[in-house]
Design a protein around this motif. Structure first.
Motif, PDB file in Angstrom:
ATOM      1  N   LEU A 164       0.832  -1.204   0.000  1.00 37.10           N
ATOM      2  CA  LEU A 164       0.000   0.000   0.000  1.00 37.10           C
ATOM      3  C   LEU A 164       0.866   1.252   0.000  1.00 37.10           C
ATOM      4  O   LEU A 164       1.971   1.257   0.543  1.00 37.10           O
ATOM      5  CB  LEU A 164      -0.900   0.011   1.242  1.00 37.10           C
ATOM      6  N   PRO A 165       0.375   2.348  -0.585  1.00 34.18           N
ATOM      7  CA  PRO A 165       1.119   3.614  -0.558  1.00 34.18           C
ATOM      8  C   PRO A 165       1.329   4.115   0.867  1.00 34.18           C
ATOM      9  O   PRO A 165       0.581   3.771   1.785  1.00 34.18           O
ATOM     10  CB  PRO A 165       0.220   4.571  -1.351  1.00 34.18           C
ATOM     11  N   ALA A 166       2.349   4.964   1.039  1.00 37.02           N
ATOM     12  CA  ALA A 166       2.684   5.486   2.365  1.00 37.02           C
ATOM     13  C   ALA A 166       1.544   6.290   2.979  1.00 37.02           C
ATOM     14  O   ALA A 166       1.451   6.404   4.205  1.00 37.02           O
ATOM     15  CB  ALA A 166       3.945   6.337   2.281  1.00 37.02           C
ATOM     16  N   ALA A 167       0.659   6.838   2.141  1.00 35.07           N
ATOM     17  CA  ALA A 167      -0.449   7.652   2.644  1.00 35.07           C
ATOM     18  C   ALA A 167      -1.680   6.824   3.005  1.00 35.07           C
ATOM     19  O   ALA A 167      -2.720   7.390   3.362  1.00 35.07           O
ATOM     20  CB  ALA A 167      -0.832   8.704   1.604  1.00 35.07           C
ATOM     21  N   ALA A 168      -1.587   5.512   2.937  1.00 39.80           N
ATOM     22  CA  ALA A 168      -2.741   4.660   3.226  1.00 39.80           C
ATOM     23  C   ALA A 168      -3.213   4.856   4.663  1.00 39.80           C
ATOM     24  O   ALA A 168      -2.417   5.122   5.575  1.00 39.80           O
ATOM     25  CB  ALA A 168      -2.383   3.195   2.987  1.00 39.80           C
ATOM     26  N   GLY A 169      -4.526   4.702   4.859  1.00 41.71           N
ATOM     27  CA  GLY A 169      -5.116   4.805   6.182  1.00 41.71           C
ATOM     28  C   GLY A 169      -5.617   3.456   6.674  1.00 41.71           C
ATOM     29  O   GLY A 169      -5.468   2.428   6.001  1.00 41.71           O
ATOM     30  N   LEU A 170      -6.239   3.462   7.829  1.00 38.99           N
ATOM     31  CA  LEU A 170      -6.697   2.212   8.433  1.00 38.99           C
ATOM     32  C   LEU A 170      -7.714   1.508   7.549  1.00 38.99           C
ATOM     33  O   LEU A 170      -7.688   0.276   7.427  1.00 38.99           O
ATOM     34  CB  LEU A 170      -7.292   2.487   9.812  1.00 38.99           C
ATOM     35  N   ASP A 171      -8.621   2.249   6.918  1.00 36.74           N
ATOM     36  CA  ASP A 171      -9.616   1.617   6.045  1.00 36.74           C
ATOM     37  C   ASP A 171      -8.945   0.878   4.893  1.00 36.74           C
ATOM     38  O   ASP A 171      -9.395  -0.211   4.495  1.00 36.74           O
ATOM     39  CB  ASP A 171     -10.584   2.664   5.493  1.00 36.74           C
ATOM     40  N   ASP A 172      -7.872   1.455   4.349  1.00 31.61           N
ATOM     41  CA  ASP A 172      -7.140   0.790   3.268  1.00 31.61           C
ATOM     42  C   ASP A 172      -6.512  -0.504   3.761  1.00 31.61           C
ATOM     43  O   ASP A 172      -6.505  -1.521   3.056  1.00 31.61           O
ATOM     44  CB  ASP A 172      -6.048   1.718   2.718  1.00 31.61           C
ATOM     45  N   VAL A 173      -5.969  -0.456   4.960  1.00 32.24           N
ATOM     46  CA  VAL A 173      -5.354  -1.653   5.537  1.00 32.24           C
ATOM     47  C   VAL A 173      -6.403  -2.732   5.780  1.00 32.24           C
ATOM     48  O   VAL A 173      -6.244  -3.902   5.385  1.00 32.24           O
ATOM     49  CB  VAL A 173      -4.612  -1.304   6.844  1.00 32.24           C
ATOM     50  N   LEU A 174      -7.510  -2.366   6.433  1.00 35.25           N
ATOM     51  CA  LEU A 174      -8.528  -3.356   6.776  1.00 35.25           C
ATOM     52  C   LEU A 174      -9.222  -3.918   5.540  1.00 35.25           C
ATOM     53  O   LEU A 174      -9.723  -5.052   5.567  1.00 35.25           O
ATOM     54  CB  LEU A 174      -9.562  -2.727   7.716  1.00 35.25           C
ATOM     55  N   ALA A 175      -9.239  -3.155   4.440  1.00 40.88           N
ATOM     56  CA  ALA A 175      -9.869  -3.628   3.209  1.00 40.88           C
ATOM     57  C   ALA A 175      -9.161  -4.848   2.627  1.00 40.88           C
ATOM     58  O   ALA A 175      -9.765  -5.626   1.883  1.00 40.88           O
ATOM     59  CB  ALA A 175      -9.900  -2.507   2.169  1.00 40.88           C
ATOM     60  N   THR A 176      -7.894  -5.051   2.984  1.00 42.25           N
ATOM     61  CA  THR A 176      -7.169  -6.231   2.497  1.00 42.25           C
ATOM     62  C   THR A 176      -7.472  -7.465   3.339  1.00 42.25           C
ATOM     63  O   THR A 176      -7.007  -8.556   3.015  1.00 42.25           O
ATOM     64  CB  THR A 176      -5.649  -5.976   2.529  1.00 42.25           C
ATOM     65  N   ARG A 177      -8.221  -7.274   4.438  1.00 47.43           N
ATOM     66  CA  ARG A 177      -8.525  -8.351   5.395  1.00 47.43           C
ATOM     67  C   ARG A 177      -7.235  -9.039   5.843  1.00 47.43           C
ATOM     68  O   ARG A 177      -7.045 -10.238   5.689  1.00 47.43           O
ATOM     69  CB  ARG A 177      -9.506  -9.357   4.785  1.00 47.43           C
ATOM     70  N   PRO A 178      -6.335  -8.269   6.433  1.00 48.54           N
ATOM     71  CA  PRO A 178      -4.994  -8.788   6.716  1.00 48.54           C
ATOM     72  C   PRO A 178      -4.941  -9.677   7.948  1.00 48.54           C
ATOM     73  O   PRO A 178      -5.668  -9.475   8.921  1.00 48.54           O
ATOM     74  CB  PRO A 178      -4.175  -7.520   6.936  1.00 48.54           C
ATOM     75  N   ASP A 179      -4.051 -10.650   7.877  1.00 54.71           N
ATOM     76  CA  ASP A 179      -3.691 -11.423   9.060  1.00 54.71           C
ATOM     77  C   ASP A 179      -2.593 -10.716   9.843  1.00 54.71           C
ATOM     78  O   ASP A 179      -2.362 -11.039  11.011  1.00 54.71           O
ATOM     79  CB  ASP A 179      -3.216 -12.820   8.659  1.00 54.71           C
ATOM     80  N   GLY A 180      -1.911  -9.775   9.171  1.00 53.19           N
ATOM     81  CA  GLY A 180      -0.856  -9.018   9.815  1.00 53.19           C
ATOM     82  C   GLY A 180      -0.546  -7.766   9.016  1.00 53.19           C
ATOM     83  O   GLY A 180      -0.972  -7.618   7.865  1.00 53.19           O
ATOM     84  N   VAL A 181       0.187  -6.867   9.644  1.00 54.12           N
ATOM     85  CA  VAL A 181       0.558  -5.592   9.020  1.00 54.12           C
ATOM     86  C   VAL A 181       2.069  -5.454   9.079  1.00 54.12           C
ATOM     87  O   VAL A 181       2.701  -5.783  10.098  1.00 54.12           O
ATOM     88  CB  VAL A 181      -0.120  -4.402   9.729  1.00 54.12           C
ATOM     89  N   PHE A 182       2.628  -4.945   7.995  1.00 55.39           N
ATOM     90  CA  PHE A 182       4.078  -4.771   7.893  1.00 55.39           C
ATOM     91  C   PHE A 182       4.399  -3.333   7.501  1.00 55.39           C
ATOM     92  O   PHE A 182       3.732  -2.759   6.640  1.00 55.39           O
ATOM     93  CB  PHE A 182       4.650  -5.737   6.847  1.00 55.39           C
TER      94      PHE A 182
END
Length: 388
Positions: free
Chosen positions: A213-231
């Motif tokens: 994801l781009p550096a400007a991504a927000g929480l909604d962008d992160v959660l939209a991927t349905r992640p098991d983890g964040v890096f």
């Protein structure tokens, strides 16, 4: 018969404190300014050049012979060369590798990277070690013929690295996906702060689908991927000048999503926890840097590229000033006791300052990707008890 000999073109490296080094043009002709730093790797110069963490930096190579293996299309760490300027001692007159598709000097010229060769790089490095990293300029051709006073004024007018927010300048403009190798086991949302291509590949090798994801991504962008983890990736600039990713990381930690950060990601974890960061005298860049994993006592030989570090107490766990639980220093550099890793005791998060993906090596720290996978697959309560 009289033979006329042409005078070789000149180039000059001008440091912020007024010291100059004369040499010959290497790569593109012209002028460039940035922060002068040195990298100690004897191999992997292509990976160094294309590492986005070197954005706006003039890189001095300590290895005397550069360019031996040319350039290929497989070893780039990103879409382009990012260094602002390049300083070498003895460029190789030949390219000797079956993998090479072109020579290094031509590639530097093609991408507009101004460099200088024939410089006593040992003297440059000793100067930087004694005085600290500083702004510098490389001037070649007609630019090198100008009075040194004019060149020095341009160097001193260049922006400093302290206070620079640069992640957005090197990040991907659009999200993209690196598919898992084989069966997809997990999904990770990776914030590109200057990510190197080898990092998502190391995760993909472990069955992880990586959404970059781009550096400007927000929480909604992160959660939209349905992640098991964040890096959070490596990247350039001053962590104290970065705000959006720090706020995002605090939201990630509040939701107890498994988190892993590398390099700049380690510094931003420190900021998210309420810890300070500071600028090192001359940073850690290159390979063969010894780091101890304090939890196991194991010493790893590691690759580094950072000019800032986290300010955290080394004597045991401490409460996060931001109210996100207890944090302890998990790794420490053995050369100078700099914080090289953090891990949270009450949340599923850890980070390291160095580069476990380490193209072109060393690979001692590759186990950290396995640790991240374990963090995402194990029972959360057991993980908290055992530590990240």
């Amino acid at each position: 018969m009289t033979h006329q000999t042409s005078t070789p073109q000149q180039a000059v490296l001008v440091l912020e404190d007024g010291r100059t080094f004369r040499g010959e043009p290497y790569g593109a002709h012209g002028q460039t300014v940035g922060e002068a730093v040195f990298a100690t790797g004897m191999t992997g110069y292509q990976e160094t050049l294309t590492d986005p963490s070197y954005h706006r930096q003039v890189v001095v190579m300590t290895a005397p012979h550069i360019g031996n293996t040319g350039v290929n299309d497989e070893d780039d760490e990103s879409r382009r060369i990012w260094v602002a300027g390049y300083v070498v001692r003895d460029p190789s007159p030949v390219t000797s590798s079956w993998r090479a598709t072109r020579d290094l000097a031509s590639e530097l010229e093609r991408q507009g990277v101004v460099g200088i060769a024939g410089v006593d790089t040992r003297a440059v490095v000793r100067h930087l070690r004694e005085r600290g990293v500083m702004r510098a300029g490389v001037f070649s051709g007609a630019a090198a013929a100008r009075p040194v006073e004019e060149l020095l004024a341009e160097v001193r007018d260049a922006p400093a690295m302290t206070g620079a927010d640069l992640a957005g300048e090197v990040s991907t403009p659009e999200p993209y996906v690196v598919p898992a190798v084989g069966e997809r086991r997990l999904t990770v949302a990776a914030l590109d702060l200057g990510i190197k291509s080898m990092t998502p590949r190391r995760l993909a090798e472990r069955g992880v689908e990586v959404h970059v994801l781009p550096a400007a991504a927000g929480l909604d962008d992160v959660l939209a991927t349905r992640p098991d983890g964040v890096f959070f990736s490596n990247g350039p600039g001053d962590p104290a000048a970065t705000t959006g990713p720090v706020e995002l990381l605090q939201q990630v930690l509040e939701r107890d999503l498994p988190f892993f950060g590398i390099c700049f990601g380690n510094q931003l974890l420190g900021r998210a926890l309420g810890l300070g960061t500071y600028k090192l005298g001359y940073g850690h860049r290159g390979i063969n840097q010894p780091v101890m994993d304090r939890r196991t006592g194991r010493v790893e030989v590691t690759a580094h590229n950072h000019g800032f570090a986290v300010d955290a107490p080394l004597d045991g766990p401490t409460a996060s000033p931001a109210g996100l639980g207890r944090v302890e220093v998990s790794h420490v550099g053995l050369n100078d006791q700099v914080v090289e890793g953090l891990h949270l005791l009450d949340r599923r998060a850890f980070s390291v300052q160095y580069h476990p993906e380490a193209a072109a090596g060393p690979h001692d720290a590759g186990y950290l990707f396995d640790r991240f996978v374990d963090l995402m697959t194990a029972d959360p309560e057991q993980q908290k008890e055992a530590g990240a």
